[in-house]
Design an enzyme around this catalytic site. Sequence first.
Site, short mmCIF file in Angstrom:
data_model
loop_
_atom_site.label_atom_id
_atom_site.label_comp_id
_atom_site.label_asym_id
_atom_site.label_seq_id
_atom_site.Cartn_x
_atom_site.Cartn_y
_atom_site.Cartn_z
N HIS A 41 0.85 -1.21 0.00
CA HIS A 41 0.00 0.00 0.00
C HIS A 41 0.88 1.26 0.00
O HIS A 41 0.57 2.24 -0.66
CB HIS A 41 -0.88 0.04 1.25
N ARG A 191 -3.48 -10.60 3.55
CA ARG A 191 -3.82 -11.98 3.91
C ARG A 191 -2.59 -12.83 4.22
O ARG A 191 -2.73 -13.92 4.78
CB ARG A 191 -4.64 -12.64 2.79
#
Length: 293
Positions: A41, A191
Amino acid sequence: MAPAISTIRTVTGMRRRVAQWRNEERKIALVPTMGALHPGHLSLIAKAREKAERVIVSIFVNPTQFGEGEDFDAYPRDEKGDLAKLTEAGVDVAYIPDARQMFAPGFATRVHVKGLTERLCGASRPGHFDGVSTIVTKLLLQCAPDLAIFGEKDYQQLLTIKRMVADLDIPVEILGAPIEREEDGLARSSRNAYLNKRQRELAPLLQRTLQDMAYDLAEGRPVEDATAASAFRLESAGFKVDYLEVVDPETLQPVDGVLSKPARTLVAAYLGKTRLIDNLGVKPKQRNRKRAS
Ligand code: PAF
């Protein structure tokens, strides 16, 4: 210490801030996220900061893109940690609407992008891309950015959003950013935090398999052979392959035979209950063409 980031939680508040920036003629970028921010990100944010004068990062764990039995409840949430990372990264606004802001009573609209969304992740996660397309449309309308940035790890998502924005004439430029990887090659993902030690050690095989497959395809190995061998390699190591396909990089339709033009290999595979995805561009090796006599 960097000044604390401005946090906006309502659609009205977000619109007001954007209107102010528009008056000041600022170029605005949006990085949509579901939080649990990691260096992947941060690379999207760095790109946004290069391209625009004001950067919004939205954080919304969107229930409508999770299917029944998927990990919506377990999805990692860490608002405090995320805000610290966004402050450090020099983001102007963290936009954190809650579900009531996003889905008013009576909410009844779905955005569906036909063609790109039925196969691959769309086949294993019915409704997922409708959930993504609907929420991204809303975020784009609420934040009205000049540009928005999405990671290439979710390659099918990136193409779907580009199609949707073109079809709906949403006035925003959609940019893709290359996949960020751990040192051992595993694509960064929120994840990855679900993986136990053994699974984490195994996980980089996904990327290594794609690389080896890209080499074989470039050398002229037919797609069907290369795919079957790679799927077998992953399954033998302990992955459960959901799909492994070589596709046209624009239409996502399967390609077969010996590669004659660039393509993309896309994979989704489970390690235990954790579903990992990855992808890689592949192209045929330039072979010396016989000169026409
Ligand atoms: O890629 C994601 O994190 C999500 O799918 C997105 C684009 C933020 C929409 O919820």
